[in-house]
Scaffold this motif. Sequence first.
Motif, PDB file in Angstrom:
ATOM      1  N   SER A 150      18.157  33.296 -25.070  1.00 27.04           N
ATOM      2  CA  SER A 150      16.763  32.923 -24.839  1.00 27.04           C
ATOM      3  C   SER A 150      16.595  31.440 -25.131  1.00 27.04           C
ATOM      4  N   TYR A 151      15.803  30.779 -24.314  1.00 31.15           N
ATOM      5  CA  TYR A 151      15.591  29.351 -24.438  1.00 31.15           C
ATOM      6  C   TYR A 151      14.084  29.093 -24.406  1.00 31.15           C
ATOM      7  N   GLN A 152      13.543  28.478 -25.488  1.00 31.57           N
ATOM      8  CA  GLN A 152      12.099  28.282 -25.590  1.00 31.57           C
ATOM      9  C   GLN A 152      11.639  27.083 -24.776  1.00 31.57           C
ATOM     10  N   ILE A 153      10.594  27.320 -23.982  1.00 30.10           N
ATOM     11  CA  ILE A 153       9.996  26.270 -23.165  1.00 30.10           C
ATOM     12  C   ILE A 153       9.157  25.362 -24.059  1.00 30.10           C
ATOM     13  N   SER A 154       9.245  24.064 -23.839  1.00 32.89           N
ATOM     14  CA  SER A 154       8.520  23.062 -24.618  1.00 32.89           C
ATOM     15  C   SER A 154       7.009  23.293 -24.555  1.00 32.89           C
ATOM     16  N   ASN A 155       6.356  23.156 -25.689  1.00 33.38           N
ATOM     17  CA  ASN A 155       4.897  23.246 -25.824  1.00 33.38           C
ATOM     18  C   ASN A 155       4.317  24.595 -25.407  1.00 33.38           C
ATOM     19  N   GLU A 156       5.120  25.642 -25.363  1.00 36.56           N
ATOM     20  CA  GLU A 156       4.629  26.970 -25.005  1.00 36.56           C
ATOM     21  C   GLU A 156       5.317  28.004 -25.889  1.00 36.56           C
ATOM     22  N   LYS A 157       4.726  29.168 -25.945  1.00 38.72           N
ATOM     23  CA  LYS A 157       5.356  30.274 -26.668  1.00 38.72           C
ATOM     24  C   LYS A 157       6.063  31.191 -25.685  1.00 38.72           C
ATOM     25  N   LYS A 158       6.625  30.590 -24.638  1.00 35.62           N
ATOM     26  CA  LYS A 158       7.350  31.338 -23.617  1.00 35.62           C
ATOM     27  C   LYS A 158       8.834  31.019 -23.712  1.00 35.62           C
TER      28      LYS A 158
END
Length: 66
Positions: A50-58
């Motif tokens: 899993s890779y977290q998208i910048s400035n989001e909780k996605k």
Amino acid sequence: MNNIRREKLFIVEQKLVDGKIFEIERSYYLAEVEIGNKVSINNEVIKDGSYQISNEKKYMKSKTIQ
């Protein structure tokens, strides 16, 4: 050069929290990303995870399909 690669391969980009770019190569005729699309980070092969998208909780998830 990166812009040409992105346009030719129909790459969708998402910036990750670490500043790297998660790239999804999709078919030219599909508007949406779908299961089975080739993914990379900064044009390099990535591990499943899993890779977290910048400035989001996605998160973007990657899993090898065999």
